[in-house]
Design a protein around this motif. Structure first.
Motif, PDB file in Angstrom:
ATOM      1  N   HIS A 143       0.689  -1.188   0.077  1.00 39.43           N
ATOM      2  CA  HIS A 143      -0.065   0.070   0.002  1.00 39.43           C
ATOM      3  C   HIS A 143       0.961   1.185  -0.165  1.00 39.43           C
ATOM      4  N   SER A 144       2.066   1.228   0.314  1.00 42.36           N
ATOM      5  CA  SER A 144       2.869   2.369   0.437  1.00 42.36           C
ATOM      6  C   SER A 144       4.313   2.119  -0.076  1.00 42.36           C
ATOM      7  N   GLY A 145       4.696   1.031  -0.636  1.00 38.92           N
ATOM      8  CA  GLY A 145       6.053   0.829  -1.116  1.00 38.92           C
ATOM      9  C   GLY A 145       6.995   0.660   0.050  1.00 38.92           C
ATOM     10  N   THR A 162       6.397   7.136   8.632  1.00 43.43           N
ATOM     11  CA  THR A 162       7.308   7.769   9.527  1.00 43.43           C
ATOM     12  C   THR A 162       7.294   9.254   9.114  1.00 43.43           C
ATOM     13  N   ASN A 163       6.846  10.269   9.919  1.00 43.58           N
ATOM     14  CA  ASN A 163       6.318  11.544   9.426  1.00 43.58           C
ATOM     15  C   ASN A 163       7.373  12.709   9.886  1.00 43.58           C
ATOM     16  N   LYS A 164       8.294  12.327  10.708  1.00 39.69           N
ATOM     17  CA  LYS A 164       9.335  13.136  11.363  1.00 39.69           C
ATOM     18  C   LYS A 164       9.805  14.243  10.098  1.00 39.69           C
ATOM     19  N   THR A 165       9.758  15.500  10.719  1.00 39.12           N
ATOM     20  CA  THR A 165       9.876  16.587   9.736  1.00 39.12           C
ATOM     21  C   THR A 165      10.188  17.776  10.703  1.00 39.12           C
ATOM     22  N   ASN A 166      10.497  19.153  10.154  1.00 39.77           N
ATOM     23  CA  ASN A 166      10.678  20.234  10.949  1.00 39.77           C
ATOM     24  C   ASN A 166      10.684  21.437   9.817  1.00 39.77           C
ATOM     25  N   PHE A 189      12.295  24.234   7.971  1.00 44.19           N
ATOM     26  CA  PHE A 189      13.770  24.472   7.481  1.00 44.19           C
ATOM     27  C   PHE A 189      14.579  23.257   7.757  1.00 44.19           C
ATOM     28  N   ARG A 190      14.172  21.938   7.574  1.00 46.58           N
ATOM     29  CA  ARG A 190      15.082  20.918   7.907  1.00 46.58           C
ATOM     30  C   ARG A 190      16.132  20.901   6.648  1.00 46.58           C
ATOM     31  N   GLU A 191      17.404  21.032   7.011  1.00 44.64           N
ATOM     32  CA  GLU A 191      18.317  21.039   5.742  1.00 44.64           C
ATOM     33  C   GLU A 191      18.620  22.275   5.410  1.00 44.64           C
ATOM     34  N   SER A 199       7.176  16.617  -2.685  1.00 39.83           N
ATOM     35  CA  SER A 199       6.320  15.206  -2.945  1.00 39.83           C
ATOM     36  C   SER A 199       6.213  14.303  -1.679  1.00 39.83           C
ATOM     37  N   ALA A 200       6.729  14.845  -0.461  1.00 38.43           N
ATOM     38  CA  ALA A 200       6.441  14.132   0.881  1.00 38.43           C
ATOM     39  C   ALA A 200       6.599  15.130   1.766  1.00 38.43           C
ATOM     40  N   ALA A 201       5.242  15.747   1.778  1.00 38.97           N
ATOM     41  CA  ALA A 201       5.199  16.898   2.467  1.00 38.97           C
ATOM     42  C   ALA A 201       4.772  16.789   3.976  1.00 38.97           C
ATOM     43  N   GLU A 251       5.503  21.338   7.372  1.00 37.29           N
ATOM     44  CA  GLU A 251       6.616  22.253   7.800  1.00 37.29           C
ATOM     45  C   GLU A 251       7.194  22.435   6.647  1.00 37.29           C
ATOM     46  N   GLU A 252       7.560  21.542   5.668  1.00 39.54           N
ATOM     47  CA  GLU A 252       8.507  21.504   4.456  1.00 39.54           C
ATOM     48  C   GLU A 252       8.013  22.663   3.445  1.00 39.54           C
ATOM     49  N   PRO A 253       6.598  22.177   2.996  1.00 39.08           N
ATOM     50  CA  PRO A 253       5.979  23.454   2.046  1.00 39.08           C
ATOM     51  C   PRO A 253       5.903  24.610   2.692  1.00 39.08           C
ATOM     52  N   THR A 303       2.223  17.133  -1.650  1.00 40.95           N
ATOM     53  CA  THR A 303       1.459  15.972  -1.778  1.00 40.95           C
ATOM     54  C   THR A 303       2.185  14.770  -0.593  1.00 40.95           C
ATOM     55  N   ASP A 304       1.385  14.075  -0.045  1.00 39.53           N
ATOM     56  CA  ASP A 304       1.881  12.981   0.709  1.00 39.53           C
ATOM     57  C   ASP A 304       0.907  11.981   0.780  1.00 39.53           C
ATOM     58  N   ILE A 305       1.367  10.534   1.140  1.00 39.97           N
ATOM     59  CA  ILE A 305       0.292   9.510   0.998  1.00 39.97           C
ATOM     60  C   ILE A 305      -0.589   9.488   2.312  1.00 39.97           C
ATOM     61  N   MET A 361      -0.937  11.882  -2.777  1.00 47.25           N
ATOM     62  CA  MET A 361      -0.441  11.201  -3.789  1.00 47.25           C
ATOM     63  C   MET A 361       0.573   9.954  -3.526  1.00 47.25           C
ATOM     64  N   ASN A 362       0.445   8.839  -3.998  1.00 47.13           N
ATOM     65  CA  ASN A 362       1.232   7.767  -3.761  1.00 47.13           C
ATOM     66  C   ASN A 362       2.451   7.814  -4.374  1.00 47.13           C
ATOM     67  N   LEU A 363       3.854   8.080  -4.069  1.00 47.20           N
ATOM     68  CA  LEU A 363       4.811   7.956  -4.923  1.00 47.20           C
ATOM     69  C   LEU A 363       4.994   6.598  -5.902  1.00 47.20           C
ATOM     70  N   MET A 364       4.448   5.493  -5.271  1.00 51.29           N
ATOM     71  CA  MET A 364       4.622   4.431  -6.094  1.00 51.29           C
ATOM     72  C   MET A 364       3.554   4.212  -7.209  1.00 51.29           C
ATOM     73  N   CYS A 389      11.987  16.295  -2.848  1.00 53.19           N
ATOM     74  CA  CYS A 389      11.466  14.778  -2.518  1.00 53.19           C
ATOM     75  C   CYS A 389      12.816  14.394  -1.648  1.00 53.19           C
ATOM     76  N   ARG A 390      12.391  14.737  -0.426  1.00 54.37           N
ATOM     77  CA  ARG A 390      13.264  14.544   0.689  1.00 54.37           C
ATOM     78  C   ARG A 390      13.143  13.743   1.946  1.00 54.37           C
ATOM     79  N   ASN A 391      13.981  12.873   2.138  1.00 52.41           N
ATOM     80  CA  ASN A 391      13.751  12.033   3.405  1.00 52.41           C
ATOM     81  C   ASN A 391      12.585  10.901   3.157  1.00 52.41           C
ATOM     82  N   VAL A 392      12.272  10.592   2.066  1.00 53.60           N
ATOM     83  CA  VAL A 392      11.097   9.593   1.835  1.00 53.60           C
ATOM     84  C   VAL A 392      11.716   8.441   1.129  1.00 53.60           C
TER      85      VAL A 392
END
Ligand SMILES: C[S@@+](CC[C@H](N)C(=O)[O-])C[C@H]1O[C@@H](n2cnc3c(N)ncnc32)[C@H](O)[C@@H]1O
Length: 278
Positions: free
Chosen positions: A17-19, A68-72, A74-76, A103-105, A109-111, A137-139, A200-203, A219-222
């Motif tokens: 279901h998610s790859g 796993t949804n860890k984000t913040n 201005f990451r990187e 693509s993996a929002a 925080e990232e967008p 987008t995100d799944i 959206m599912n990247l798979m 497309c970061r950390n996914v």
């Protein structure tokens, strides 16, 4: 404790279901996620739950439990420096619009960091971008719901902003409903209007975008959650949507893999498309 068979059923479902590929070293993590799934579905019978998911029920809850949804914000940070100082600057100078895809929002925080970066660039260069748009987008529907609310805990995020960002321009502060000394921050409407969130599912076999639709793809950390064949397949689909000369930002332990001959590295995990992949 879950049996090897239960863990494998969960592994298969997560992949289907998610790859997301969960290796043999992830048994503890899978067990924790199955515990969470039982709590979410208010049931102790994991075999019955897995059977329901295998028959097409509770897919969204299952996927949300296994992401796993860890984000913040201005990451990187160096990616946002590059976006401001190179990408947005060039677009302003050449009076070109910018179309950005994140693509993996996750929870947003990232967008929102992308939008704040563009707004700050507009201010700094004293000329605004002619126009820009951001699709995020995100799944996982749960994180998309959070992202669309634009509400975050202030204390958790207070240190995340680079010195060139003025949070008061972009957030309203509110009292925290349960923690006396804390605040919540809510993204101001003028920023929220600039982003569209979608599932959206990247798979997915194909993506609902035109070729060369975007100037920038985040497309970061996914990719790290997928096996190498799937990473290559996703990168190729994303690459097709990126304009020649456009920028691809990847996470700190991700790489362009088979697309390496078609990009030029111009910073830490920053890649400019130099050739079409055919
Ligand atoms: C660790 S977060 C990274 C968030 C953000 N890009 C960052 O770097 O901070 C990974 C995100 O990828 C999403 N994800 C996992 N599998 C996915 C898939 N197949 N399609 C789209 N998004 C997916 C998860 O839901 C999660 O929100």
């Amino acid at each position: 404790m879950y049996s090897a068979r239960q863990l494998d059923r969960a592994r298969d479902l997560a992949y289907r279901h998610s790859g997301i590929t969960l290796g043999d070293n992830k048994d503890v993590m899978i067990s924790n996620r199955l515990d969470k799934l039982k709590r979410s579905l208010n049931s102790d019978d994991i075999d019955a739950i897995l059977a329901l998911v295998e028959n097409g029920h509770h897919i969204e809850i299952f996927v949300s439990t296994f992401t796993t949804n860890k984000t913040n914000f201005f990451r990187e940070t160096f990616h946002f420096d590059d976006l401001k100082e190179r990408v947005v600057k060039q677009a302003i100078e050449s009076n070109q619009p910018l179309k950005i895809y994140c693509s993996a929002a996750s929870t947003g925080e990232e967008p929102y960091s992308i939008l704040m970066t563009i707004e700050e660039a507009n201010r700094e260069y004293k000329t605004a971008l002619s126009s820009y748009s951001l699709l995020a987008t995100d799944i996982d529907l749960d994180v998309l719901k959070h992202a669309s609310s634009g509400i975050y805990e202030w204390n958790k995020n207070a240190d995340d902003f680079p010195s060139w960002i003025k949070p008061a321009e972009y957030f309203k502060r509110r009292a925290h409903p349960t923690k006396e000394d804390d605040y919540l921050i809510k993204v101001k409407d003028h920023l929220m209007r600039k982003v569209r969130f979608d599932q959206m599912n990247l798979m997915s076999v194909s993506y609902p975008f035109k070729s060369e639709e975007f100037d920038v793809v985040f497309c970061r950390n996914v990719l790290i959650y997928f096996n190498q064949d799937d990473q290559n397949a996703i990168l190729k689909k994303l690459f097709r949507t990126l304009k020649l000369g456009g920028t691809l930002y990847l996470g700190h332990s991700e790489s362009p893999l088979e697309l390496a001959p078609y990009v030029e590295r111009c910073g830490q995990n920053i890649f400019v498309k130099t050739k079409e992949y055919l």
